[in-house]
Design a protein around this motif. Structure first.
Motif, short mmCIF file in Angstrom:
data_model
loop_
_atom_site.label_atom_id
_atom_site.label_comp_id
_atom_site.label_asym_id
_atom_site.label_seq_id
_atom_site.Cartn_x
_atom_site.Cartn_y
_atom_site.Cartn_z
N GLY A 1 -4.45 8.96 -4.95
CA GLY A 1 -5.17 7.69 -4.95
C GLY A 1 -6.62 7.87 -5.34
N VAL B 1 3.89 9.36 4.29
CA VAL B 1 2.57 8.85 3.91
C VAL B 1 1.72 8.71 5.16
CG1 VAL B 1 1.32 7.00 2.76
CG2 VAL B 1 3.60 7.64 1.96
N THR C 1 -2.85 8.89 6.47
CA THR C 1 -4.24 8.84 6.03
C THR C 1 -4.76 10.27 5.81
OG1 THR C 1 -4.97 8.77 8.33
CG2 THR C 1 -4.69 6.67 7.19
N ALA D 1 0.91 4.25 -2.85
CA ALA D 1 0.85 5.69 -2.58
C ALA D 1 2.00 6.43 -3.26
CB ALA D 1 0.85 5.93 -1.07
N ALA E 1 1.23 6.61 -6.96
CA ALA E 1 0.20 7.62 -7.23
C ALA E 1 0.77 9.03 -7.10
CB ALA E 1 -0.98 7.42 -6.27
N PHE E 2 1.69 9.24 -6.16
CA PHE E 2 2.32 10.55 -6.03
C PHE E 2 3.16 10.88 -7.25
CE2 PHE E 2 6.05 13.07 -4.79
CZ PHE E 2 5.42 14.23 -4.35
N ARG F 1 0.82 -1.20 0.00
CA ARG F 1 0.00 0.00 0.00
C ARG F 1 0.86 1.26 0.00
NH1 ARG F 1 -5.01 -0.22 3.95
NH2 ARG F 1 -5.60 1.39 2.46
N ALA F 2 2.01 1.20 0.68
CA ALA F 2 2.92 2.35 0.64
C ALA F 2 3.48 2.56 -0.76
CB ALA F 2 4.05 2.15 1.65
N VAL G 1 0.08 12.57 1.23
CA VAL G 1 1.53 12.50 1.08
C VAL G 1 2.09 13.90 1.38
CG1 VAL G 1 3.45 12.03 -0.48
CG2 VAL G 1 1.36 10.66 -0.62
N SER H 1 -8.01 3.74 -2.74
CA SER H 1 -7.35 3.95 -1.46
C SER H 1 -6.65 5.30 -1.51
CB SER H 1 -6.34 2.83 -1.18
OG SER H 1 -6.99 1.58 -1.11
N ARG H 2 -7.09 6.22 -0.70
CA ARG H 2 -6.57 7.59 -0.72
C ARG H 2 -5.58 7.78 0.43
NH1 ARG H 2 -9.80 10.95 -3.78
NH2 ARG H 2 -9.25 12.79 -2.56
N PHE H 3 -4.49 8.50 0.14
CA PHE H 3 -3.46 8.76 1.11
C PHE H 3 -3.08 10.24 1.03
CE2 PHE H 3 -2.91 4.30 -0.07
CZ PHE H 3 -2.94 3.69 1.17
#
Length: 640
Positions: free
Chosen positions: A79, A99, A101, A32, A35-36, A28-29, A86, A82-84
């Motif tokens: 994301g 990272v 929530t 993220a 996605a960044f 999941r990291a 950053v 799943s939204r994070f």
């Protein structure tokens, strides 16, 4: 605890380092971080200039906030599913990322961790000229330092870590600063060997934690004397001659338990003890304390507990009364009065009939004289009065005949709210075509072209290639034989950020003791062109309630354990709330959480769609099809 992962990402190239907590999956990291990177590259000034901006596309800076390539630090939410959140800082060509929530209550702790990581990178590279080659040379030291920073580090220990970054021993980096903050404050003197001092301190702590102490006998005896002095003095023995003397335990043990008692030969007064008979034959108590000796007398209940209990049966159209315990016969007759007839009773047909008397009919030929015998029935009028009523108004209204092919759009909105946050949203639309009936078309095919507008927010679209072909630039051509039913020719879905929400929901649940309280708050979208009507709110209860209190009134379905509110009109700019309260068998202290789900059903019909997509003819002023009213409705619209 707000920061979940720390990473080092170059401006161009693969990730250099990733450090996560134990319970946060590295996959999941990595998602993220990817996605960044995509967000940073997609909203770069070079990519936006190369792709070319359209007039209907939104401004990228308004969607993202700070431009990652133009700002040296900031934060961005990435994301889709799943939204994070950053938090990033740019050191030369290296991005230091944190990272967490997006709904974290304390984002400053993640910012603090990123700032400490920047200090580690600068110390490892001996300056702000950070490059991937310099980071790879000090990779073990940076890895151990970021692991310590991720779990929380103070200013004194961070200074000790940075000073030990270029030493020969990695162990000094980890163990030399365990008690650094205590030594900075002057609690312990500085020692020459930090490792030996740390190990000695830990050994002393373990030794003192395992030592047990025993109190001496003198202290225990003094405690017993103090406890005995605090007790009240014993009551002296009573010399009441009326109290019967107890037999010695030796005599009781020596006697036969089945032998006859000596009290048989005693007079009657001795048998009944302290009770004596009056003249009326009623027993009187001379000493109540002696009569109640050895018995546990419970305290009397309060006066309010002796009153009859009222259980209200609250109906959804009014108060129907209840039943009182202790007065069942009278309350039963009052509660169910009028329901003893064969079909329920309680209704009078005269309430639903207009009591105004109709004027008597004039004698005639059964009303035939009201119709004229003219050859044209369309001009037939009533013979009485000056007003003329056409005969066509007396017949059943006919449906309007189709003059050409018709098109309309049906959209379905799906949303899921968790408390007051929107977790998922999606909109699906279908374009339908209704051709002329085969009898009216006489075997001719339906063929025309149309154009779609405001399609910038569409994420995915499919069309039925057997009857529709794309002409590009938002234009389509239709060619299909006539059919009786409507034909779905195209389906599409909107991007989540361009999907409008007709209603915002919030579910608040409180479970205290054995009482469960639930409240649904709703607020309509003020940008809707028309207000919502006939909205139904559904609340799925965890158990079948025995006593239920709702505000406003609702309908309970015990078979499906659902509670329904029907709101006829939800005007713009006004919020509302629906509340329900009921007792449950499960106690809140037992740990199990009750699941309560709220749903909404609504539909609207009008000249515009919810998404803003509209049908237009290819040539202005020349319409080859008729556009009828569009409709949108709710699909899975939940609040949890």
């Amino acid at each position: 605890m707000a920061c979940l992962a720390l990473a080092l990402q170059p401006a161009n190239g693969a990730n250099i380092l990733l450090q996560t907590r134990e319970w946060f999956p590295p996959a999941r990291a990595l998602a993220a971080l990817s996605a960044f990177r995509q967000t940073r590259l997609s909203f770069a000034p070079s990519s936006s200039a190369a792709s070319g901006s359209k007039s209907d596309d939104p401004d990228p800076s308004s969607a993202l906030g700070d431009d990652p390539l133009a700002a040296s630090s900031g934060q961005v939410v990435v994301g889709v599913e799943s939204r994070f959140l950053v938090v990033y800082r740019l050191v030369n060509s290296i991005y230091v990322l944190g990272v967490t929530t997006p709904d974290t209550p304390n984002a400053f702790s993640c910012v603090d961790a990123v700032n400490q990581s920047v200090a580690v990178v600068v110390a490892a590279c001996r300056g702000v000229d950070a490059t991937p080659d310099k980071l790879h040379r000090k990779y073990p030291e940076i890895y151990m330092a970021l692991d310590i920073v991720l779990r929380g580090v103070g200013a004194a220990r961070l200074a000790a870590i940075l000073s030990s970054m270029h030493s020969d021993n990695i162990a000094k980096l980890v163990s030399s600063a365990i008690d650094a903050e205590a030594r900075v404050r002057g609690a312990d003197p500085w020692a020459g060997s930090h490792e030996a001092f740390s190990l000695e301190r830990r050994a002393a702590l373990q030794t003192f934690s395992s030592v047990s102490f025993e109190l001496p006998a003198e202290t225990l005896a003094a405690g017993d004397e103090a406890a005995a002095a605090s007790l009240p003095p014993p009551a002296p023995p009573s010399d009441d001659p009326t109290k019967p003397s107890e037999e010695a335990p030796e005599d009781q043990q020596s006697k036969d338990p089945f032998a006859a008692s000596d009290k048989i030969n005693k007079p009657e007064e001795a048998l009944v003890g302290a009770f004596k008979k009056s003249k009326d034959g009623v027993s009187l108590v001379s000493d109540p304390s002696a009569a109640l000796a050895g018995l546990e007398v419970s305290s009397l209940p309060p006066p309010a507990a002796t009153k009859p209990t009222f259980i209200g049966v609250e109906g959804f159209e009014g108060e129907y009364g209840g039943i009182e315990f202790g007065n069942e016969e009278a309350s039963l007759s009052e509660a169910f009065e009028g329901f003893d007839n064969a079909f329920g009773g309680g209704l009078d047909a005269s309430e639903f009939v207009n009591t105004a008397k109709k004027p008597p009919k004039a004698p005639g030929l059964g009303g035939l004289e009201l119709l004229e015998t003219s050859p044209n029935p369309a001009t037939a009028t009533a013979s009485k009065g000056d007003e003329k009523t056409p005969l066509e108004n007396l017949l059943v209204s006919k449906t309007q005949a189709m003059t050409g092919p018709e098109m309309y759009i049906v959209e379905e909105i799906n949303a899921e709210f968790r408390q007051s946050l929107l977790s998922r949203v999606g909109l699906k639309g279908t374009i339908f075509l209704r051709t002329l009936p085969p009898k009216q078309a006489a075997g001719k095919e339906t063929e025309f072209s149309f154009r779609l507008e405001n399609t910038s927010g569409i994420q995915r679209a499919v069309m039925q290639s057997s009857c529709v072909s794309s002409l590009e630039n938002g234009m389509f051509h239709v060619r299909t034989p006539s059919k009786e039913e409507a034909i779905p020719i195209m389906k599409y879905s909107l991007q989540p950020r361009f999907t409008p929400l007709p209603l915002r929901l919030r579910l608040v649940k409180r479970h205290s003791g054995t009482l469960l309280s639930v409240m649904i708050q709703y607020a309509p979208n003020p940008a809707l062109l028309m207000p919502l009507t006939n909205v139904t709110f559904i609340l799925k209860l965890p158990v079948d309630p025995t006593l239920l209190k709702v505000t406003p009134k609702a309908i309970l379905n015990r078979a499906t354990k659902e509670l329904r509110w029907h709101v006829p009109d939800v005007p713009k700019g006004s919020a509302g709330r629906l509340r329900a309260r009921m007792p449950v068998d499960q106690d809140s202290e037992e740990g199990g959480e009750l699941e309560v789900v709220g749903m909404v059903k609504f539909s609207a019909q009008g000249s515009t769609t919810l998404s803003g997509i509209c049908l237009r003819p290819v040539a202005d002023g020349i319409a080859q099809f008729n556009e009828v009213s569009h409709r949108y409705e709710s699909g899975s619209y939940l609040c949890i």
